[in-house]
Motif scaffolding. Sequence first.
Motif, PDB file in Angstrom:
ATOM      1  N   LEU A 194     -34.567-107.600  44.738  1.00 47.31           N
ATOM      2  CA  LEU A 194     -33.442-106.672  44.899  1.00 47.31           C
ATOM      3  C   LEU A 194     -33.377-105.799  43.658  1.00 47.31           C
ATOM      4  CD1 LEU A 194     -30.701-109.257  45.993  1.00 47.31           C
ATOM      5  CD2 LEU A 194     -32.163-107.878  47.499  1.00 47.31           C
ATOM      6  N   ALA A 195     -33.143-104.537  43.836  1.00 43.12           N
ATOM      7  CA  ALA A 195     -32.888-103.644  42.689  1.00 43.12           C
ATOM      8  C   ALA A 195     -32.344-102.361  43.256  1.00 43.12           C
ATOM      9  CB  ALA A 195     -34.157-103.385  41.891  1.00 43.12           C
ATOM     10  N   GLY A 196     -31.324-101.813  42.590  1.00 45.26           N
ATOM     11  CA  GLY A 196     -30.586-100.676  43.115  1.00 45.26           C
ATOM     12  C   GLY A 196     -29.326-101.236  43.744  1.00 45.26           C
ATOM     13  N   SER A 197     -28.165-100.859  43.200  1.00 46.02           N
ATOM     14  CA  SER A 197     -26.916-101.496  43.609  1.00 46.02           C
ATOM     15  C   SER A 197     -25.788-100.475  43.711  1.00 46.02           C
ATOM     16  CB  SER A 197     -26.489-102.541  42.571  1.00 46.02           C
ATOM     17  OG  SER A 197     -27.547-103.427  42.302  1.00 46.02           O
ATOM     18  N   ALA A 198     -24.822-100.783  44.598  1.00 45.45           N
ATOM     19  CA  ALA A 198     -23.598 -99.972  44.700  1.00 45.45           C
ATOM     20  C   ALA A 198     -22.458-100.905  45.058  1.00 45.45           C
ATOM     21  CB  ALA A 198     -23.759 -98.912  45.778  1.00 45.45           C
ATOM     22  N   PRO A 199     -21.256-100.686  44.465  1.00 46.40           N
ATOM     23  CA  PRO A 199     -20.139-101.599  44.782  1.00 46.40           C
ATOM     24  C   PRO A 199     -19.701-101.464  46.234  1.00 46.40           C
ATOM     25  CG  PRO A 199     -19.404 -99.778  43.366  1.00 46.40           C
ATOM     26  CD  PRO A 199     -20.890 -99.650  43.505  1.00 46.40           C
ATOM     27  N   ARG A 200     -19.253-102.603  46.853  1.00 46.78           N
ATOM     28  CA  ARG A 200     -18.654-102.554  48.184  1.00 46.78           C
ATOM     29  C   ARG A 200     -17.309-101.844  48.081  1.00 46.78           C
ATOM     30  NH1 ARG A 200     -20.555-106.457  51.798  1.00 46.78           N
ATOM     31  NH2 ARG A 200     -19.541-105.063  53.298  1.00 46.78           N
ATOM     32  N   LEU A 225     -38.515 -99.342  43.433  1.00 42.59           N
ATOM     33  CA  LEU A 225     -39.970 -99.251  43.628  1.00 42.59           C
ATOM     34  C   LEU A 225     -40.736 -99.921  42.492  1.00 42.59           C
ATOM     35  CD1 LEU A 225     -42.030 -98.085  45.593  1.00 42.59           C
ATOM     36  CD2 LEU A 225     -42.082 -95.999  44.207  1.00 42.59           C
ATOM     37  N   LEU A 226     -40.215 -99.791  41.258  1.00 44.94           N
ATOM     38  CA  LEU A 226     -40.892-100.425  40.111  1.00 44.94           C
ATOM     39  C   LEU A 226     -40.983-101.937  40.309  1.00 44.94           C
ATOM     40  CD1 LEU A 226     -39.245 -98.535  37.110  1.00 44.94           C
ATOM     41  CD2 LEU A 226     -41.652 -98.516  37.754  1.00 44.94           C
ATOM     42  N   VAL A 227     -39.927-102.517  40.870  1.00 44.23           N
ATOM     43  CA  VAL A 227     -39.911-103.968  41.083  1.00 44.23           C
ATOM     44  C   VAL A 227     -40.870-104.334  42.215  1.00 44.23           C
ATOM     45  CG1 VAL A 227     -38.459-105.987  41.506  1.00 44.23           C
ATOM     46  CG2 VAL A 227     -37.476-103.977  40.398  1.00 44.23           C
ATOM     47  N   VAL A 228     -40.807-103.578  43.310  1.00 47.08           N
ATOM     48  CA  VAL A 228     -41.649-103.882  44.478  1.00 47.08           C
ATOM     49  C   VAL A 228     -43.123-103.747  44.110  1.00 47.08           C
ATOM     50  CG1 VAL A 228     -42.258-103.067  46.802  1.00 47.08           C
ATOM     51  CG2 VAL A 228     -39.868-103.307  46.130  1.00 47.08           C
ATOM     52  N   ARG A 229     -43.452-102.713  43.333  1.00 40.55           N
ATOM     53  CA  ARG A 229     -44.860-102.532  42.928  1.00 40.55           C
ATOM     54  C   ARG A 229     -45.347-103.723  42.110  1.00 40.55           C
ATOM     55  NH1 ARG A 229     -45.067 -96.441  41.677  1.00 40.55           N
ATOM     56  NH2 ARG A 229     -44.418 -97.076  39.607  1.00 40.55           N
ATOM     57  N   ALA A 230     -44.513-104.160  41.141  1.00 41.08           N
ATOM     58  CA  ALA A 230     -44.924-105.271  40.263  1.00 41.08           C
ATOM     59  C   ALA A 230     -45.062-106.562  41.067  1.00 41.08           C
ATOM     60  CB  ALA A 230     -43.898-105.449  39.139  1.00 41.08           C
ATOM     61  N   THR A 234     -48.627-108.645  41.768  1.00 38.30           N
ATOM     62  CA  THR A 234     -48.784-110.059  41.399  1.00 38.30           C
ATOM     63  C   THR A 234     -49.152-110.875  42.628  1.00 38.30           C
ATOM     64  OG1 THR A 234     -47.155-109.704  39.675  1.00 38.30           O
ATOM     65  CG2 THR A 234     -47.688-111.983  40.172  1.00 38.30           C
ATOM     66  N   PHE A 235     -48.505-110.600  43.758  1.00 42.82           N
ATOM     67  CA  PHE A 235     -48.852-111.315  44.996  1.00 42.82           C
ATOM     68  C   PHE A 235     -50.342-111.129  45.302  1.00 42.82           C
ATOM     69  CE2 PHE A 235     -45.622-113.018  48.142  1.00 42.82           C
ATOM     70  CZ  PHE A 235     -44.678-113.309  47.191  1.00 42.82           C
ATOM     71  N   ARG A 236     -50.846-109.896  45.133  1.00 45.58           N
ATOM     72  CA  ARG A 236     -52.253-109.632  45.506  1.00 45.58           C
ATOM     73  C   ARG A 236     -53.226-110.439  44.652  1.00 45.58           C
ATOM     74  NH1 ARG A 236     -50.158-104.436  46.096  1.00 45.58           N
ATOM     75  NH2 ARG A 236     -49.733-104.098  48.309  1.00 45.58           N
ATOM     76  N   GLY A 237     -52.808-110.820  43.424  1.00 44.10           N
ATOM     77  CA  GLY A 237     -53.671-111.621  42.572  1.00 44.10           C
ATOM     78  C   GLY A 237     -53.733-113.094  42.989  1.00 44.10           C
ATOM     79  N   PHE A 238     -52.778-113.527  43.808  1.00 44.73           N
ATOM     80  CA  PHE A 238     -52.671-114.955  44.133  1.00 44.73           C
ATOM     81  C   PHE A 238     -52.760-115.249  45.630  1.00 44.73           C
ATOM     82  CE2 PHE A 238     -50.945-114.703  39.949  1.00 44.73           C
ATOM     83  CZ  PHE A 238     -51.139-115.941  39.366  1.00 44.73           C
ATOM     84  N   ALA A 239     -52.671-114.198  46.442  1.00 47.07           N
ATOM     85  CA  ALA A 239     -52.532-114.431  47.887  1.00 47.07           C
ATOM     86  C   ALA A 239     -53.334-113.413  48.688  1.00 47.07           C
ATOM     87  CB  ALA A 239     -51.049-114.342  48.260  1.00 47.07           C
ATOM     88  N   GLU A 240     -53.591-113.769  49.964  1.00 52.78           N
ATOM     89  CA  GLU A 240     -54.214-112.790  50.864  1.00 52.78           C
ATOM     90  C   GLU A 240     -53.192-112.378  51.928  1.00 52.78           C
ATOM     91  OE1 GLU A 240     -56.816-115.668  50.574  1.00 52.78           O
ATOM     92  OE2 GLU A 240     -56.606-116.647  52.520  1.00 52.78           O
ATOM     93  N   ASP A 241     -53.582-111.417  52.755  1.00 53.25           N
ATOM     94  CA  ASP A 241     -52.699-110.881  53.815  1.00 53.25           C
ATOM     95  C   ASP A 241     -51.337-110.471  53.247  1.00 53.25           C
ATOM     96  OD1 ASP A 241     -54.715-111.696  55.570  1.00 53.25           O
ATOM     97  OD2 ASP A 241     -53.784-113.662  55.894  1.00 53.25           O
ATOM     98  N   VAL A 242     -51.369-109.846  52.072  1.00 53.54           N
ATOM     99  CA  VAL A 242     -50.090-109.486  51.432  1.00 53.54           C
ATOM    100  C   VAL A 242     -49.479-108.284  52.153  1.00 53.54           C
ATOM    101  CG1 VAL A 242     -49.032-108.644  49.292  1.00 53.54           C
ATOM    102  CG2 VAL A 242     -50.803-110.422  49.211  1.00 53.54           C
ATOM    103  N   GLU A 243     -48.224-108.430  52.533  1.00 52.37           N
ATOM    104  CA  GLU A 243     -47.524-107.322  53.197  1.00 52.37           C
ATOM    105  C   GLU A 243     -46.375-106.841  52.343  1.00 52.37           C
ATOM    106  OE1 GLU A 243     -46.465-108.110  57.301  1.00 52.37           O
ATOM    107  OE2 GLU A 243     -48.460-108.990  57.574  1.00 52.37           O
ATOM    108  N   VAL A 244     -46.390-105.537  52.068  1.00 54.57           N
ATOM    109  CA  VAL A 244     -45.333-104.920  51.265  1.00 54.57           C
ATOM    110  C   VAL A 244     -44.780-103.745  52.076  1.00 54.57           C
ATOM    111  CG1 VAL A 244     -44.760-103.828  49.063  1.00 54.57           C
ATOM    112  CG2 VAL A 244     -46.617-105.507  49.154  1.00 54.57           C
ATOM    113  N   PRO A 245     -43.610-103.889  52.692  1.00 56.41           N
ATOM    114  CA  PRO A 245     -43.058-102.785  53.476  1.00 56.41           C
ATOM    115  C   PRO A 245     -42.886-101.526  52.618  1.00 56.41           C
ATOM    116  CG  PRO A 245     -41.797-104.800  53.812  1.00 56.41           C
ATOM    117  CD  PRO A 245     -42.747-105.071  52.685  1.00 56.41           C
ATOM    118  N   GLY A 246     -43.054-100.381  53.228  1.00 55.54           N
ATOM    119  CA  GLY A 246     -42.984 -99.118  52.487  1.00 55.54           C
ATOM    120  C   GLY A 246     -41.564 -98.677  52.172  1.00 55.54           C
TER     121      GLY A 246
END
Length: 371
Positions: A194-200, A225-230, A234-246
């Motif tokens: 999670l990153a990017g926030s707004a109060p309810r 995006l910075l968090v999702v990219r990182a 990291t997932f790609r270094g340890f796992a296969e079939d990695v899915e990252v929604p756009g």
Amino acid sequence: MHASFELTTPRYRLRCRGVSRRVTADVWNGPAVAEAVRNGFASAQGGRGAAEKPVVVGLVPFERGAPARLWVPEVVKWDCADQGALPVRDEVTDPVSIQGSDSPAFREWVAEAVRRIGACELEKVVLARRVIVECPAPIDCDRVHARLRAHNRAAFVYRIDLPCEAGETSSVFLGASPELVLGSSGRRVSSHPLAGSAPRLAGSSEDRQAAESLLASGKDRREHLLVVRAVGETFRGFAEDVEVPGEPTLFETPVVWHLGTRISGTLHEGISPIELAYALHPTPAVGGWPQVAAERTIADLEDFPRGWYAGLIGWMDGEGNGEWVLALRCGIVNGKEATVFGGAGIVSGSDPEKEHAETATKMRTFINALM
Ligand SMILES: C=C(O[C@@H]1C=C(C(=O)O)C=C[C@H]1O)C(=O)O
């Protein structure tokens, strides 16, 4: 030793007592910790006082290099998640004092971070502050815990006895985290940064509008995006079939909207999920990017050690199942006093006043359960 560890999620409730085996995790090295965990399972299996199917539970601190506290509990109890209404005693507790609710220093740290980002020293840093609430009588942790669970049904709600340092009274770490760093089911792994926030907001159309503006906000999308990219890398270094929604999706807590992205994959054969958890942590959701520059900025600017705040809390078994969540929306209760933590991601264009308000909003998760 009386070591109590509880984690309630939308799917289960895990309650542990006692220590059957300690897992030595003094070095910041995923494979070494994985090996220590395997040894912990092996020696707990069949050992006296060990739970039937051992799990390892515990905490990993925010600061890379600081030792984790992991152990095989003596008694492990699994239940379904809380059903129906929870009995919550709702008498109001008026605090004697609240220190740090307004923090001019925090605004200065944000301004300084924005300056460093403008000078291309880094792209993002998460800065945090703390508030100390003093109550007239010792804080009833059972009540705070019940209120956290009742108010945050979609969260990972935790309550952990913290070990006492010599000469100190013991304290209790409680919180309701919205953020899964690593979930594993056999070799299937997932993360929900999670990153990017707004109060309810109070009115439903205003609240919906706040959510839509967050989804459309260029600043929050960049921060996310910075968090999702990182995490994806990291997932790609340890796992296969990695899915990252756009595209991120909206995620709500009772006090704040977030942008979230669910990332998944299949761990390479022979890799323990704790290795991936160590490689991920701390993600730029609580540290920043690039990692080393962000950690240096946090150490330069913040005036308190984060300790367990923004670290990992979780469990794993010997079959690759487990969940590790971020220690957020939390407080440490010690007698009459609670220390409450909240942070916010700073990127170019961040406004010190708004970031200060965002940390206050996040702290309401804990403060609403306290008072
Ligand atoms: C740092 C905290 O939250 C983190 C920061 C967020 C942000 O900056 O938008 C969102 C979720 C968390 O990853 C906190 O709750 O203390």
